[in-house]
Design a protein around this motif. Structure first.
Motif, PDB file in Angstrom:
ATOM      1  N   GLN A 216       0.822  -1.200   0.000  1.00 29.46           N
ATOM      2  CA  GLN A 216       0.000   0.000   0.000  1.00 29.46           C
ATOM      3  C   GLN A 216       0.864   1.260   0.000  1.00 29.46           C
ATOM      4  O   GLN A 216       0.556   2.240  -0.677  1.00 29.46           O
ATOM      5  N   LEU A 217       1.956   1.217   0.748  1.00 30.89           N
ATOM      6  CA  LEU A 217       2.852   2.368   0.813  1.00 30.89           C
ATOM      7  C   LEU A 217       3.529   2.593  -0.535  1.00 30.89           C
ATOM      8  O   LEU A 217       3.660   3.737  -1.007  1.00 30.89           O
ATOM      9  N   ALA A 218       3.967   1.519  -1.179  1.00 29.95           N
ATOM     10  CA  ALA A 218       4.604   1.651  -2.494  1.00 29.95           C
ATOM     11  C   ALA A 218       3.626   2.204  -3.522  1.00 29.95           C
ATOM     12  O   ALA A 218       3.986   3.055  -4.344  1.00 29.95           O
ATOM     13  N   ALA A 219       2.391   1.722  -3.474  1.00 29.71           N
ATOM     14  CA  ALA A 219       1.386   2.219  -4.427  1.00 29.71           C
ATOM     15  C   ALA A 219       1.115   3.697  -4.194  1.00 29.71           C
ATOM     16  O   ALA A 219       1.003   4.485  -5.147  1.00 29.71           O
ATOM     17  N   GLU A 220       1.016   4.095  -2.924  1.00 28.42           N
ATOM     18  CA  GLU A 220       0.785   5.509  -2.645  1.00 28.42           C
ATOM     19  C   GLU A 220       1.965   6.353  -3.105  1.00 28.42           C
ATOM     20  O   GLU A 220       1.780   7.480  -3.598  1.00 28.42           O
ATOM     21  N   TYR A 221       3.178   5.824  -2.974  1.00 26.83           N
ATOM     22  CA  TYR A 221       4.350   6.544  -3.471  1.00 26.83           C
ATOM     23  C   TYR A 221       4.209   6.794  -4.979  1.00 26.83           C
ATOM     24  O   TYR A 221       4.501   7.889  -5.480  1.00 26.83           O
ATOM     25  N   VAL A 222       3.763   5.786  -5.701  1.00 20.89           N
ATOM     26  CA  VAL A 222       3.604   5.924  -7.151  1.00 20.89           C
ATOM     27  C   VAL A 222       2.622   7.034  -7.475  1.00 20.89           C
ATOM     28  O   VAL A 222       2.891   7.908  -8.328  1.00 20.89           O
ATOM     29  N   TYR A 223       1.479   7.052  -6.818  1.00 19.49           N
ATOM     30  CA  TYR A 223       0.470   8.056  -7.131  1.00 19.49           C
ATOM     31  C   TYR A 223       0.868   9.444  -6.648  1.00 19.49           C
ATOM     32  O   TYR A 223       0.544  10.452  -7.279  1.00 19.49           O
ATOM     33  N   ARG A 224       1.584   9.496  -5.532  1.00 14.30           N
ATOM     34  CA  ARG A 224       1.928  10.789  -4.971  1.00 14.30           C
ATOM     35  C   ARG A 224       3.076  11.449  -5.727  1.00 14.30           C
ATOM     36  O   ARG A 224       3.088  12.667  -5.890  1.00 14.30           O
ATOM     37  N   PHE A 225       4.040  10.657  -6.194  1.00 14.87           N
ATOM     38  CA  PHE A 225       5.216  11.215  -6.858  1.00 14.87           C
ATOM     39  C   PHE A 225       5.305  10.820  -8.334  1.00 14.87           C
ATOM     40  O   PHE A 225       6.301  11.099  -8.992  1.00 14.87           O
ATOM     41  N   GLY A 226       4.257  10.174  -8.828  1.00 17.07           N
ATOM     42  CA  GLY A 226       4.297   9.663 -10.203  1.00 17.07           C
ATOM     43  C   GLY A 226       4.432  10.732 -11.264  1.00 17.07           C
ATOM     44  O   GLY A 226       4.924  10.456 -12.376  1.00 17.07           O
TER      45      GLY A 226
END
Length: 1005
Positions: A216-226
């Motif tokens: 979940q943290l990795a996915a949020e990283y993708v959306y937040r900094f993508g």
């Protein structure tokens, strides 16, 4: 005009503060870049309000920023907390409406928002392209909307992508979790680590136990900094073959010209990533990469970034920066649960978080089930104690694998690879969850262990391999450094092997414990019992060894020690009960003592010697929390049966006699208690001699009985002898020696020898704090006695501070209704009445009387005495008639309870005489003080402070009768004696010289 801002750009670059939820970071980054390219300074303020601070305060804090505040509105901005729309509407109307010229806003959501958000007049960015979105942002801020000027020569930075646009290459990324909560620091740390890494070194591994939310943290990283990447590619990395396949699939997505053979595509994709051609801004996520040895060579190098999720921290050996993902902070847990289960209150969400130890996966699956259920949180938590069953969790798309299923798969994998690690794991479940001191097992002789553990414990290599495998899969983790430091200080462990103390989550503990063969259960529980017995230092009265007992006691329940017939285990339980009593762990001790008494009666029989042992310790603990009637019943039964069976000189009988006398003292049955204590002391002297610790304990208790009788000189003599003997036989810092210091200084104080008492008690308090800790009940007693010493000596400032401090500490440590807390509150109320807030004194006093009545019953001298104190408060607030009735009743009650010559009765008489004088009965007042002088002189002596107070009061009563000659003579003689006894400048002497009528405070002992 106040609050107005200058036109943007009117005086050079201006600061714009962008307030945004972390969820909308991409929008904040894009808007900030657009503004900075036009010469403005931008400050990013991440919006994350906590529940315990009003929203209006957070909004006012935004106004502290210079220049305009641009708010990025989304449902996430309003869900953080979470807060109700009504609360938001109130805060917006209160803060934003009056300062609307300072706020601007853009909206990036179509979800319904609080109605008062109209005050922002937000620009809508949800359905427009990049150019129009930029124009709307600029227009909302009052900025020129002309095209952005060309970049300054040499400015090669890449602008963040417009958030509504996806990267050129995008594959396999899970959907965004709209309930993602917290983790702001971790996201920032991951971003900074990747940005700071050199070319080819941008690899960060998010590692932690199953269910902690790494994916979940990795996915949020993708959306937040993508928005900062052109390529984002998600790879399931649990197996090498699927990892290679996903990397090969990246080649056509990059537009590379290759053949159909996937090995060729794999090489082409990795080469393109390494060269940064056709894209240099790429992010690859390797999800579930628990076996770095199998896939580390597939991790690409180049100008881009790699994010890995794994249970295994060994990625640190492969040039990856490690970020350990812990369970949620409690605030994060509560916020997440309330999003997942909106029907739960803050307190209910917090209780669920405590029960599940803040593990995100469990919080998601249990809160999801609870939200659609009518079951209370308390009922649900009790249900979970029996295990996490599939029927009481709800699996969501965000956490698709049930907790129990995931752990069963992992345990099977461990069993296939390193079976001894599963043996060690099962062994750990007979310790309590949390910190597990497995080194205690390693300290046992290997030949006493079951076959499957013998080789593991004896071979450091196998032991280390098993521990490391458990840590690789994040089943356990190493306990904190601080725990080992404590063990080093008490000389319990040397350098040791890795894994001396492990940490296991409660729910992992539960699953492993349930999934165990019966033979392993029988073998391993005996091993842990023997390990705990071997760890017992056998000196629970030694404060230096309390850290060892603190480590042992949590594990007794899980090792099921009460079912053991081993005498060594019985001794361990009794020593732990003694430690719990002395250290103030009363609640835990009562639970253990009650269970032990019931279990051992069944296991050993009603008359087994261990029953008397455990009953004695159990009664001590019950007495400490005020259950005097229950304690007396236990101790009287033991006292009478042992006397009948073994005679009055039996040591077990004498020990029971001491406990019974203590309970009788608390029940105010002072005559019977004194007689039992006197016989016990005489018997111990005859059997054991004067210097045995049991004789000294009996001598100490006899002094307590004398003090309660008001025979302070006799108590002082016994306490002095006990103190001197304990200093010689034990040591000056032994807790019994320190307790004798409290008793001795109390006697000194009650005799009016205030400087001596204060000097010794000050020193004793310093030692108490060092040896026993600031929160130990005995330390609190010492501090309370020091407060009284200071008060009586005239140092009211220090006394007031200490009275308040010790009461607050006792309420925190023992609770509002503990006998010690009630005693301290009585002292605080008396001090506040004379030198503080009389309304506060009245409130506290009413509670003290009520709680004493509840604890001790009508007619007890403590109830009567604290009512006498309350009468002084009523007098102070002008309620003279009520005060008069109350003090007369108290005088009668105290006389009936302890006799007319007891210091408590004499003190009530001094106060009653003052009220008689106030209500117009000067004759009755003078008669009472005259009688009091005679009785006090006989009981305490002519110059005792209580007698002197009666003499000063009698002089006032004589003046009320207009007998000036006798009044002057009585007063003059009393003042001379006061000056000689306490000193001419003592507060009592000064007050008497000023003709302030003396009063007396009842002090529960």
């Amino acid at each position: 005009m106040p609050g107005a801002r200058s036109p943007v750009g009117a005086s050079g670059p201006q600061v714009v503060t962008i307030s945004h939820a972390g969820f909308n970071r991409a929008w904040a980054a894009w808007i900030g870049d657009r503004l900075e390219r036009r010469g403005l300074s931008v400050v990013h303020q991440r919006w994350y309000p906590l529940d315990d601070v009003p929203l209006a305060d957070y909004l006012r804090d935004l106004l502290l920023a210079p220049g305009p505040v641009l708010v990025i509105l989304s449902d996430w901005y309003f869900q953080l907390g979470p807060r109700s729309h009504d609360e938001w509407n109130h805060a917006l109307r209160t803060v934003v409406e009056p300062a609307r010229d300072r706020f601007a806003a853009v909206s990036v959501t179509t979800a319904p928002l609080p109605s008062a958000t109209t005050v922002f007049a937000a620009a809508d960015l949800t359905t427009v392209g990049e150019t129009e979105a930029e124009r709307r942002v600029l227009a909302r801020l009052g900025l020129p909307t002309d095209p952005v000027p060309p970049p300054v020569h040499g400015d090669t930075r890449r602008a963040p992508r417009y958030p509504a646009d996806i990267p050129d290459v995008w594959g396999g990324v899970p959907r965004r979790n709209t309930r993602f909560t917290g983790r702001e620091t971790l996201l920032g740390d991951a971003y900074e680590a990747l940005q700071a890494a050199g070319r080819g070194a941008g690899v960060v591994t998010l590692h932690g136990m199953s269910g902690v939310g790494k994916t979940q943290l990795a996915a949020e990283y993708v959306y937040r900094f993508g928005a900062e990447y052109d390529v984002i590619w998600w790879i399931a990395a649990d197996k090498r073959v699927t990892c290679r396949q996903r990397l090969a699939e990246l080649a056509p997505a990059l537009g590379l010209s290759t053949g159909v053979e996937y090995g060729e595509r794999l090489r082409a994709a990795r080469d393109a990533l390494r060269r940064g051609d056709p894209y240099s801004r790429w992010l690859l996520v390797f999800d579930g990469a628990d076996e770095p040895d199998q896939i580390w060579d597939l991790v690409p190098t180049g100008p881009g970034h790699v994010l890995i999720t794994a249970r295994n921290p060994e990625w640190g050996e492969h040039n990856s920066t490690l970020l350990e993902i812990p369970v949620y902070d409690r605030d994060e847990s509560v916020a997440f649960v309330r999003r997942r289960a909106p029907r739960l209150s803050y307190g209910e969400a917090a209780r669920l978080a405590v029960a599940l130890e803040d593990l995100p996966l469990l919080l998601d699956q249990t809160a999801g089930w609870l939200n659609d259920s009518d079951m209370t949180v308390e009922e649900y938590i009790e249900l979970l104690r029996g295990g996490i069953d599939q029927d009481v969790v709800r699996v969501s798309a965000d956490f698709p694998l049930a907790f129990q299923t995931g752990w069963s798969i992992l345990l099977n994998k461990l069993r296939e690879t390193v079976p001894e690690s599963v043996d060690l794991l099962r062994l750990c479940t007979f310790f309590a969850p949390g910190a597990i001191p497995v080194r205690l097992v390693r300290d046992l002789p290997p030949d006493t262990l079951p076959e499957k553990l013998r080789g593991l414990v004896a071979d450091p290599v196998r032991w280390t391999r098993a521990i490391n495998k458990l840590r690789q899969y994040a089943v356990v983790r190493a306990a904190g450094v601080g725990e080992r430091e404590v063990r080093d200080q008490i000389g319990d462990v040397g350098p040791g092997l890795p894994g001396d103390t492990l940490y296991m989550h409660r729910m992992v503990h539960q699953i492993v414990h349930q999934d165990m063969p019966e033979q392993d259960h029988r073998d391993f529980i005996e091993v842990v019992r023997r390990a705990l017995v071997a760890a017992d230092p056998h000196r629970p009265t030694d404060t230096r060894l309390w850290p060892r007992y603190a480590e042992i006691t949590p594990h007794l329940k899980w090792a099921d020690v009460l079912r053991s017939t081993d005498p060594g285990v019985h001794t361990l339980v009794l020593n732990c009960l003694r430690y719990m009593y002395l250290s103030g762990e009363y609640k835990a001790g009562i639970k253990l003592g009650g269970r032990a008494l019931a279990a051992w009666k069944t296991l050993l029989g009603e008359t087994h010697p261990r029953i008397w042992d455990v009953g004695y310790h159990y009664a001590n603990l019950l007495r400490a929390v005020g259950d005097y009637a229950g304690t007396e019943a236990i101790e009287r039964a033991a006292y009478e049966q042992l006397r009948a069976e073994r005679g009055p000189q039996d040591l077990e009988h004498l020990r029971a006699a001491g406990g019974l006398a203590a309970s009788l003292r608390h029940l105010a049955r002072y005559d019977e208690a004194y007689e039992i204590s006197r016989r016990q002391y005489a018997a111990y002297r005859e059997l054991l001699g004067e210097q045995d610790t049991r004789t000294l304990n009996a001598q100490n208790n006899l002094a307590v009985a004398l003090r309660l009788f008001g025979r302070y000189e006799e108590a002082l003599d016994l306490d002095r002898r006990t103190l001197e003997a304990r200093r010689l036989l034990l040591r000056p810092r032994h807790n019994w020696t320190l307790f004798s210091e409290i008793n001795y200084t109390t006697d000194l104080r009650l005799l009016g020898r205030y400087p001596e008492a204060e000097s010794l008690q000050s020193q004793s308090v310093r030692v108490h704090r060092i040896v026993m800790g600031r929160d130990n009940p005995q330390t609190l007693r010492a501090e309370y006695n020091l407060a009284f010493c200071l008060y009586r000596a005239g140092d009211r400032v220090r006394a007031g501070e200490l009275f308040s401090q010790v009461l607050e500490s006792c309420e925190r440590v023992l609770g509002d209704h503990d006998p010690l807390t009630i005693m301290f509150a009585a002292g605080q109320s008396c001090f506040a009445r004379e030198h503080g807030d009389i309304d506060q004194a009245r409130e506290i006093s009413e509670q003290v009387v009520s709680r004493h009545l509840e604890l001790l019953g009508e007619g007890h001298p403590y109830v009567t005495g604290t009512r006498a104190n309350h009468a002084l408060i009523l007098r102070g607030v002008g309620e003279r008639d009520q005060a008069h009735v109350l003090i007369e009743n108290s005088l009668a009650g105290m006389t009936a309870a302890v006799g007319e010559r007891h210091p408590w009765t004499l003190g009530c008489a001094i106060n009653a005489s003052a009220l008689r004088s106030l209500v117009g009965d000067p004759e009755g007042a003078a008669t009472l003080t005259g009688e009091t002088i005679a009785r006090a002189t006989e009981a305490l002596g002519r110059t005792h402070p209580l007698t002197l107070s009666a003499r000063i009061a009698h002089a006032a009563d004589l003046r009320g009768l207009r007998d000036a000659q006798r009044a002057e003579k009585t007063e003059g003689e009393a003042l001379d004696d006061l000056a000689a006894t306490l000193g001419p400048q003592h507060v009592h002497t000064v007050a008497a010289r000023s003709r302030n009528r003396p009063y007396w405070d009842f002090e529960p002992l």
